[in-house]
Design a protein around this motif. Sequence first.
Motif, mmCIF file in Angstrom:
data_model
loop_
_atom_site.group_PDB
_atom_site.id
_atom_site.type_symbol
_atom_site.label_atom_id
_atom_site.label_comp_id
_atom_site.label_asym_id
_atom_site.label_seq_id
_atom_site.Cartn_x
_atom_site.Cartn_y
_atom_site.Cartn_z
ATOM 1 N N ALA A 76 40.174 43.844 48.668
ATOM 2 C CA ALA A 76 39.843 43.536 47.280
ATOM 3 C C ALA A 76 38.547 42.731 47.271
ATOM 4 C CB ALA A 76 40.961 42.763 46.605
ATOM 5 N N TYR A 77 37.814 42.790 46.162
ATOM 6 C CA TYR A 77 36.489 42.176 46.116
ATOM 7 C C TYR A 77 36.327 41.354 44.856
ATOM 8 C CZ TYR A 77 31.346 41.940 46.189
ATOM 9 O OH TYR A 77 30.039 41.523 46.194
ATOM 10 N N LEU A 78 35.902 40.097 45.047
ATOM 11 C CA LEU A 78 35.567 39.210 43.939
ATOM 12 C C LEU A 78 34.072 38.918 44.018
ATOM 13 C CD1 LEU A 78 38.481 36.596 44.220
ATOM 14 C CD2 LEU A 78 38.410 38.688 42.851
ATOM 15 N N PRO A 79 33.240 39.665 43.306
ATOM 16 C CA PRO A 79 31.790 39.446 43.405
ATOM 17 C C PRO A 79 31.389 38.089 42.848
ATOM 18 C CG PRO A 79 32.303 41.041 41.672
ATOM 19 C CD PRO A 79 33.578 40.782 42.409
ATOM 20 N N SER A 80 30.513 37.408 43.578
ATOM 21 C CA SER A 80 30.080 36.077 43.167
ATOM 22 C C SER A 80 28.895 36.118 42.206
ATOM 23 C CB SER A 80 29.710 35.244 44.401
ATOM 24 O OG SER A 80 28.685 35.884 45.144
ATOM 25 N N GLU A 98 40.270 38.626 39.716
ATOM 26 C CA GLU A 98 41.260 37.860 40.469
ATOM 27 C C GLU A 98 42.662 38.450 40.303
ATOM 28 O OE1 GLU A 98 41.052 33.738 39.666
ATOM 29 O OE2 GLU A 98 38.947 33.559 40.231
ATOM 30 N N ARG A 99 43.001 38.829 39.080
ATOM 31 C CA ARG A 99 44.315 39.454 38.858
ATOM 32 C C ARG A 99 44.425 40.768 39.613
ATOM 33 N NH1 ARG A 99 43.376 37.534 33.551
ATOM 34 N NH2 ARG A 99 42.533 39.569 32.934
ATOM 35 N N LEU A 100 43.383 41.562 39.554
ATOM 36 C CA LEU A 100 43.390 42.845 40.256
ATOM 37 C C LEU A 100 43.541 42.643 41.757
ATOM 38 C CD1 LEU A 100 42.951 45.974 40.032
ATOM 39 C CD2 LEU A 100 40.527 45.497 40.498
ATOM 40 N N LEU A 225 40.368 50.428 49.088
ATOM 41 C CA LEU A 225 39.768 49.493 48.133
ATOM 42 C C LEU A 225 40.719 49.281 46.956
ATOM 43 C CD1 LEU A 225 37.339 47.868 47.033
ATOM 44 C CD2 LEU A 225 36.520 50.013 46.020
ATOM 45 N N VAL A 226 40.932 48.024 46.599
ATOM 46 C CA VAL A 226 41.739 47.686 45.429
ATOM 47 C C VAL A 226 40.834 47.815 44.210
ATOM 48 C CG1 VAL A 226 43.123 45.929 44.295
ATOM 49 C CG2 VAL A 226 43.144 46.109 46.794
ATOM 50 N N ARG A 227 41.154 48.763 43.340
ATOM 51 C CA ARG A 227 40.321 49.001 42.152
ATOM 52 C C ARG A 227 41.181 49.467 41.005
ATOM 53 N NH1 ARG A 227 37.341 54.557 42.203
ATOM 54 N NH2 ARG A 227 38.713 55.887 43.445
ATOM 55 N N PRO A 228 40.654 49.393 39.799
ATOM 56 C CA PRO A 228 41.444 49.826 38.639
ATOM 57 C C PRO A 228 41.879 51.273 38.768
ATOM 58 C CG PRO A 228 39.512 48.596 37.934
ATOM 59 C CD PRO A 228 39.353 48.848 39.394
ATOM 60 N N SER A 229 43.029 51.583 38.234
ATOM 61 C CA SER A 229 43.543 52.945 38.283
ATOM 62 C C SER A 229 42.619 53.876 37.517
ATOM 63 C CB SER A 229 44.947 53.003 37.670
ATOM 64 O OG SER A 229 45.383 54.338 37.597
ATOM 65 N N THR A 230 42.367 55.046 38.107
ATOM 66 C CA THR A 230 41.516 56.041 37.457
ATOM 67 C C THR A 230 42.327 57.175 36.886
ATOM 68 O OG1 THR A 230 41.191 57.179 39.592
ATOM 69 C CG2 THR A 230 39.555 55.536 38.950
#
Length: 231
Positions: A76-80, A98-100, A225-230
Amino acid sequence: MACSDDGQVTRLPVHSSGHPSEVPVVALPARPDRTAIDPVLAQHEPRRVVVAGTDADLAAVLVRLLRTDRLAVEVAYLPSGPSAAATAWGLPSGAEAERLALTGTASSVPLVRDDGGGVLVGRAEIRDIDGECYCDNVLVLRGTARRLVVVAGPDGIAVRAGWTGRTPDGRVRAVAPRAPRGRGSALGRAVQVGCRPATVVSDGVAHPREVPRWTWYRHIENWLLVRPSTG
């Protein structure tokens, strides 16, 4: 959950409970190398890691997962800050990110490598290029261009040669094979460049020396990769 300050990347190995208070936080230097990451991976054996930092930090962690045969670890990625990778992969920012990171589902996505030993998670550029570029069998550049832009994404590797540095949209605009010069765009599995020595900038980091050739290519394995459902 905390994001890193400038110059650091925070890794959060997420275990089955997924509760933030039970998530180990490990602060690492920017663009961490094997000496920083590998011992943490060995100690925690995480099912998921959360990378808080820059695209270059994310790429550095992904390289170590690749090199240590851990591509089954979810990322998962939290871009700064502004992030080409977040744009390319449709990732949110802030509290939503953060929730994702803790509750989202990982999906298998293309892993883009290069022949310099790195990976591309977002955007790469070669500026003031003079040479040729192919995406698979499509001629994308012959001659000069102010920017050659390459972007990793869910559909593969997109490339565009032009003057403005605009992000490629995946459309195919081939340069005629016999044309003395031309600039186009494409989408495929590999991008090969031959040119006068030039500097490759990958995920915001310049290669340490100019190169006369470069290749980005899709790896035989994907990453998670943890990402929103498509769907």
